[in-house]
Scaffold this motif. Structure first.
Motif, mmCIF file in Angstrom:
data_model
loop_
_atom_site.group_PDB
_atom_site.id
_atom_site.type_symbol
_atom_site.label_atom_id
_atom_site.label_comp_id
_atom_site.label_asym_id
_atom_site.label_seq_id
_atom_site.Cartn_x
_atom_site.Cartn_y
_atom_site.Cartn_z
ATOM 1 N N ARG A 41 0.831 -1.205 0.000
ATOM 2 C CA ARG A 41 0.000 0.000 0.000
ATOM 3 C C ARG A 41 0.869 1.260 0.000
ATOM 4 N N GLU A 45 0.939 3.948 -3.177
ATOM 5 C CA GLU A 45 0.571 5.351 -3.034
ATOM 6 C C GLU A 45 1.654 6.287 -3.552
ATOM 7 N N SER A 69 -8.342 -3.648 -0.649
ATOM 8 C CA SER A 69 -7.907 -2.343 -0.154
ATOM 9 C C SER A 69 -7.342 -1.474 -1.279
ATOM 10 N N LEU A 70 -6.669 -2.083 -2.247
ATOM 11 C CA LEU A 70 -6.135 -1.307 -3.366
ATOM 12 C C LEU A 70 -7.233 -0.902 -4.338
ATOM 13 N N ASP A 72 -10.046 0.155 -3.538
ATOM 14 C CA ASP A 72 -10.603 1.394 -3.002
ATOM 15 C C ASP A 72 -9.785 2.611 -3.442
ATOM 16 N N ILE A 73 -8.475 2.407 -3.674
ATOM 17 C CA ILE A 73 -7.591 3.496 -4.082
ATOM 18 C C ILE A 73 -7.646 3.706 -5.593
ATOM 19 N N ALA A 74 -7.532 2.616 -6.335
ATOM 20 C CA ALA A 74 -7.535 2.697 -7.808
ATOM 21 C C ALA A 74 -8.049 1.385 -8.371
ATOM 22 N N ASP A 75 -9.283 1.389 -8.816
ATOM 23 C CA ASP A 75 -9.891 0.147 -9.298
ATOM 24 C C ASP A 75 -9.561 -0.159 -10.758
#
Length: 128
Positions: A41, A45, A69-70, A72-75
């Motif tokens: 993660r 980022e 979890s990733l 949620d950041i960049a699908d």
């Protein structure tokens, strides 16, 4: 040869070295390797990756939890689950978490890794 940048997450020193070296030298990928989901993660980022490849079994959580979890950041970044576990029981949960492809360690973790490298390339090209 590819110029894709991938994040490889695996807690095995041997596997990390073997996969990274082979993908770089034989297939032209740029590989950043980390050993934990939290490390993944942090790297994710701070660096732009074309694909994330993660082992199912990690020290701090499993690869499916990392994928979720990733996502949620960049699908829009493909996530390849790299596992020695039977795939069938994992598929539904993994797909819901954002896993886009699967690679079996037992079949594709040795030699020149052509199938593995091709699966990565196809996953990246499918979203571009």
């Amino acid at each position: 040869m590819s110029s894709y940048t991938v994040l490889f997450v695996d807690d095995s020193d041997f596997m990390t070295q073997h996969v990274s070296e082979t993908l770089e030298s034989e297939h032209g990928y740029e590989v950043e390797a980390v050993t934990t989901a939290s490390g993944a993660r942090s790297a994710f980022e701070s660096t732009g990756f074309d694909c994330v490849i993660a082992s199912y079994e990690l020290l701090d959580e499993n690869g499916i939890e990392l994928a979720a979890s990733l996502q949620d950041i960049a699908d829009d970044i493909p996530f390849v689950l790299f596992t020695g576990n039977p795939l069938e029981p994992l598929v539904e949960e993994a797909r819901e978490a954002g896993v886009t492809a699967f690679v079996s360690k037992s079949d594709h973790a040795t030699g020149d890794m052509n199938v593995f490298a091709n699966r990565i390339r196809l996953s990246i090209e499918a979203v571009n």
